[in-house]
Design a protein around this motif. Structure first.
Motif, PDB file in Angstrom:
ATOM      1  N   GLY A   1       0.814  -1.214   0.000  1.00 50.07           N
ATOM      2  CA  GLY A   1       0.000   0.000   0.000  1.00 50.07           C
ATOM      3  C   GLY A   1       0.845   1.260   0.000  1.00 50.07           C
ATOM      4  O   GLY A   1       0.524   2.236  -0.674  1.00 50.07           O
ATOM      5  N   LEU A   2       1.937   1.239   0.733  1.00 47.02           N
ATOM      6  CA  LEU A   2       2.829   2.385   0.772  1.00 47.02           C
ATOM      7  C   LEU A   2       3.472   2.625  -0.590  1.00 47.02           C
ATOM      8  O   LEU A   2       3.533   3.755  -1.074  1.00 47.02           O
ATOM      9  N   VAL A   3       3.930   1.554  -1.236  1.00 48.65           N
ATOM     10  CA  VAL A   3       4.555   1.674  -2.557  1.00 48.65           C
ATOM     11  C   VAL A   3       3.540   2.185  -3.577  1.00 48.65           C
ATOM     12  O   VAL A   3       3.853   3.066  -4.383  1.00 48.65           O
ATOM     13  N   LYS A   4       2.317   1.672  -3.558  1.00 50.79           N
ATOM     14  CA  LYS A   4       1.292   2.128  -4.498  1.00 50.79           C
ATOM     15  C   LYS A   4       0.925   3.585  -4.248  1.00 50.79           C
ATOM     16  O   LYS A   4       0.689   4.345  -5.182  1.00 50.79           O
ATOM     17  N   GLY A   5       0.868   3.986  -2.988  1.00 57.64           N
ATOM     18  CA  GLY A   5       0.550   5.375  -2.661  1.00 57.64           C
ATOM     19  C   GLY A   5       1.619   6.338  -3.144  1.00 57.64           C
ATOM     20  O   GLY A   5       1.315   7.378  -3.718  1.00 57.64           O
TER      21      GLY A   5
ATOM     22  N   SER B   1       3.721   5.750  -5.545  1.00 57.62           N
ATOM     23  CA  SER B   1       3.667   5.700  -7.002  1.00 57.62           C
ATOM     24  C   SER B   1       2.551   6.600  -7.543  1.00 57.62           C
ATOM     25  O   SER B   1       2.734   7.303  -8.540  1.00 57.62           O
ATOM     26  N   ALA B   2       1.410   6.582  -6.895  1.00 62.16           N
ATOM     27  CA  ALA B   2       0.295   7.434  -7.325  1.00 62.16           C
ATOM     28  C   ALA B   2       0.640   8.904  -7.156  1.00 62.16           C
ATOM     29  O   ALA B   2       0.316   9.728  -8.025  1.00 62.16           O
ATOM     30  N   MET B   3       1.298   9.261  -6.065  1.00 62.02           N
ATOM     31  CA  MET B   3       1.680  10.651  -5.854  1.00 62.02           C
ATOM     32  C   MET B   3       2.688  11.112  -6.903  1.00 62.02           C
ATOM     33  O   MET B   3       2.599  12.226  -7.420  1.00 62.02           O
ATOM     34  N   ILE B   4       3.641  10.264  -7.244  1.00 59.02           N
ATOM     35  CA  ILE B   4       4.620  10.609  -8.275  1.00 59.02           C
ATOM     36  C   ILE B   4       3.912  10.797  -9.611  1.00 59.02           C
ATOM     37  O   ILE B   4       4.229  11.711 -10.368  1.00 59.02           O
ATOM     38  N   GLY B   5       2.937   9.939  -9.908  1.00 59.21           N
ATOM     39  CA  GLY B   5       2.176  10.068 -11.145  1.00 59.21           C
ATOM     40  C   GLY B   5       1.415  11.378 -11.220  1.00 59.21           C
ATOM     41  O   GLY B   5       1.330  12.000 -12.280  1.00 59.21           O
ATOM     42  N   LEU B   6       0.879  11.832 -10.101  1.00 54.42           N
ATOM     43  CA  LEU B   6       0.173  13.110 -10.086  1.00 54.42           C
ATOM     44  C   LEU B   6       1.120  14.264 -10.378  1.00 54.42           C
ATOM     45  O   LEU B   6       0.781  15.179 -11.130  1.00 54.42           O
TER      46      LEU B   6
END
Length: 67
Positions: free
Chosen positions: A22-26, A28-33
């Motif tokens: 969950g931490l890695v996905k979170g 990753s999502a922030m970097i994508g934004l």
């Protein structure tokens, strides 16, 4: 010493990887934004000639008029 039981080991073995995932996905999502905010491939339609042009230099690539 610490007495770690079987149930605690199973709990850590199941919850630990889920939290890390969950931490890695979170992150990753922030970097994508933030990547989507960066300048780059945005184009505009020139009001004079109607051609698609980049907004980087402030002038139309096709006709040279100011955007």
């Amino acid at each position: 010493m610490f007495g770690v039981g079987f149930v605690e080991l199973i709990l850590v073995a199941v919850v630990g990887p889920a939290l890390i995932f969950g931490l890695v996905k979170g992150v990753s999502a922030m970097i994508g934004l933030f990547k989507s905010v960066q300048s780059g491939h945005a184009t505009l339609t020139c009001p004079q000639c109607g051609q698609q042009t980049s907004h980087a230099n402030g002038r139309c690539d096709a006709c040279g008029s100011e955007l």
